[in-house]
Design a protein around this motif. Sequence first.
Motif, short mmCIF file in Angstrom:
data_model
loop_
_atom_site.label_atom_id
_atom_site.label_comp_id
_atom_site.label_asym_id
_atom_site.label_seq_id
_atom_site.Cartn_x
_atom_site.Cartn_y
_atom_site.Cartn_z
N PRO A 154 0.79 -1.24 0.00
CA PRO A 154 0.00 0.00 0.00
C PRO A 154 0.82 1.29 0.00
O PRO A 154 0.51 2.20 -0.76
CB PRO A 154 -0.86 -0.11 1.26
CG PRO A 154 -0.96 -1.57 1.51
CD PRO A 154 0.34 -2.16 1.04
N PRO A 155 1.89 1.41 0.80
CA PRO A 155 2.63 2.68 0.77
C PRO A 155 3.28 2.95 -0.59
O PRO A 155 3.33 4.08 -1.05
CB PRO A 155 3.71 2.50 1.84
CG PRO A 155 3.21 1.42 2.72
CD PRO A 155 2.39 0.52 1.85
N LEU A 156 3.76 1.90 -1.26
CA LEU A 156 4.40 2.08 -2.56
C LEU A 156 3.38 2.21 -3.68
O LEU A 156 3.60 2.93 -4.65
CB LEU A 156 5.34 0.90 -2.86
CG LEU A 156 6.57 0.82 -1.98
CD1 LEU A 156 7.39 -0.41 -2.35
CD2 LEU A 156 7.41 2.07 -2.09
N ASP A 157 2.26 1.51 -3.55
CA ASP A 157 1.23 1.55 -4.58
C ASP A 157 0.74 2.98 -4.80
O ASP A 157 0.61 3.43 -5.94
CB ASP A 157 0.07 0.63 -4.21
CG ASP A 157 -1.01 0.63 -5.28
OD1 ASP A 157 -0.68 0.40 -6.46
OD2 ASP A 157 -2.18 0.87 -4.93
N ARG A 158 0.49 3.70 -3.72
CA ARG A 158 0.01 5.07 -3.84
C ARG A 158 1.03 5.94 -4.56
O ARG A 158 0.70 6.74 -5.43
CB ARG A 158 -0.30 5.63 -2.46
CG ARG A 158 -0.96 6.98 -2.51
CD ARG A 158 -1.40 7.42 -1.16
NE ARG A 158 -0.23 7.87 -0.41
CZ ARG A 158 -0.30 8.49 0.74
NH1 ARG A 158 -1.47 8.71 1.31
NH2 ARG A 158 0.77 8.89 1.37
N PHE A 159 2.30 5.75 -4.23
CA PHE A 159 3.38 6.50 -4.88
C PHE A 159 3.49 6.11 -6.36
O PHE A 159 3.60 6.98 -7.23
CB PHE A 159 4.70 6.22 -4.16
CG PHE A 159 5.90 6.82 -4.82
CD1 PHE A 159 6.12 8.18 -4.78
CD2 PHE A 159 6.80 6.01 -5.48
CE1 PHE A 159 7.23 8.73 -5.40
CE2 PHE A 159 7.91 6.54 -6.10
CZ PHE A 159 8.12 7.91 -6.05
N GLN A 160 3.46 4.82 -6.66
CA GLN A 160 3.62 4.36 -8.04
C GLN A 160 2.50 4.87 -8.95
O GLN A 160 2.73 5.13 -10.13
CB GLN A 160 3.69 2.83 -8.10
CG GLN A 160 5.00 2.30 -7.58
CD GLN A 160 5.02 0.79 -7.53
OE1 GLN A 160 4.02 0.13 -7.29
NE2 GLN A 160 6.21 0.23 -7.72
N ARG A 161 1.30 5.01 -8.41
CA ARG A 161 0.20 5.52 -9.21
C ARG A 161 0.42 6.98 -9.64
O ARG A 161 -0.18 7.44 -10.60
CB ARG A 161 -1.13 5.39 -8.47
CG ARG A 161 -1.65 3.97 -8.46
CD ARG A 161 -2.99 3.84 -7.80
NE ARG A 161 -2.81 3.76 -6.35
CZ ARG A 161 -3.47 4.48 -5.45
NH1 ARG A 161 -4.38 5.33 -5.84
NH2 ARG A 161 -3.23 4.34 -4.17
N GLN A 177 12.33 7.61 -18.43
CA GLN A 177 12.43 8.33 -17.16
C GLN A 177 11.06 8.44 -16.53
O GLN A 177 10.04 8.33 -17.20
CB GLN A 177 13.04 9.71 -17.36
CG GLN A 177 12.14 10.67 -18.12
CD GLN A 177 12.78 12.05 -18.28
OE1 GLN A 177 13.90 12.27 -17.88
NE2 GLN A 177 12.05 12.97 -18.86
N THR A 178 11.06 8.63 -15.22
CA THR A 178 9.80 8.84 -14.52
C THR A 178 9.79 10.22 -13.89
O THR A 178 10.84 10.77 -13.54
CB THR A 178 9.59 7.81 -13.39
OG1 THR A 178 10.69 7.88 -12.50
CG2 THR A 178 9.45 6.42 -13.94
N GLU A 179 8.61 10.76 -13.78
CA GLU A 179 8.41 12.02 -13.08
C GLU A 179 7.21 11.84 -12.16
O GLU A 179 6.29 11.09 -12.48
CB GLU A 179 8.12 13.15 -14.07
CG GLU A 179 9.29 13.48 -14.96
CD GLU A 179 8.96 14.56 -15.98
OE1 GLU A 179 7.81 15.03 -16.00
OE2 GLU A 179 9.86 14.91 -16.75
N LEU A 180 7.23 12.52 -11.06
CA LEU A 180 6.11 12.47 -10.13
C LEU A 180 5.00 13.36 -10.68
O LEU A 180 5.20 14.54 -10.91
CB LEU A 180 6.54 12.93 -8.75
CG LEU A 180 5.59 12.67 -7.60
CD1 LEU A 180 5.25 11.19 -7.47
CD2 LEU A 180 6.17 13.17 -6.30
N GLY A 181 3.84 12.77 -10.91
CA GLY A 181 2.71 13.51 -11.46
C GLY A 181 2.00 14.34 -10.40
O GLY A 181 2.43 14.42 -9.25
#
Length: 100
Positions: free
Chosen positions: A49-56, A77-81
């Motif tokens: 759960p803690p990572l799932d919210r971040f990954q979304r 690359q990834t960016e935080l939306g």
Amino acid sequence: MKLYLGGGTYVSEGAVNHVDGGWADATKLMYKGADEAVAKFSSTMRKPPPLDRFQRLLQWSTFNFPTGSGEHLLIAQTELGNLPAEMPSRYEVLSAVVDA
């Protein structure tokens, strides 16, 4: 693993009043007892759960990077939306508890 075996709950978010040091947090329940912990173990380890919210919130993109040989290397690359709409209101509620 330590989080999962630590009692079935975890602090998912929090707010601090920097003036007086007050603190409020939100706790999430992962399971209620041993039987439920065993039943949910595999699915929770696949999608914590803690990572799932971040990954979304991650947004993937690619770009070409030129190399010395003249060929292009495709880089991912990834960016935080942007935070979901309910996120700021949850933080406002926590902040209101801290400031009270």
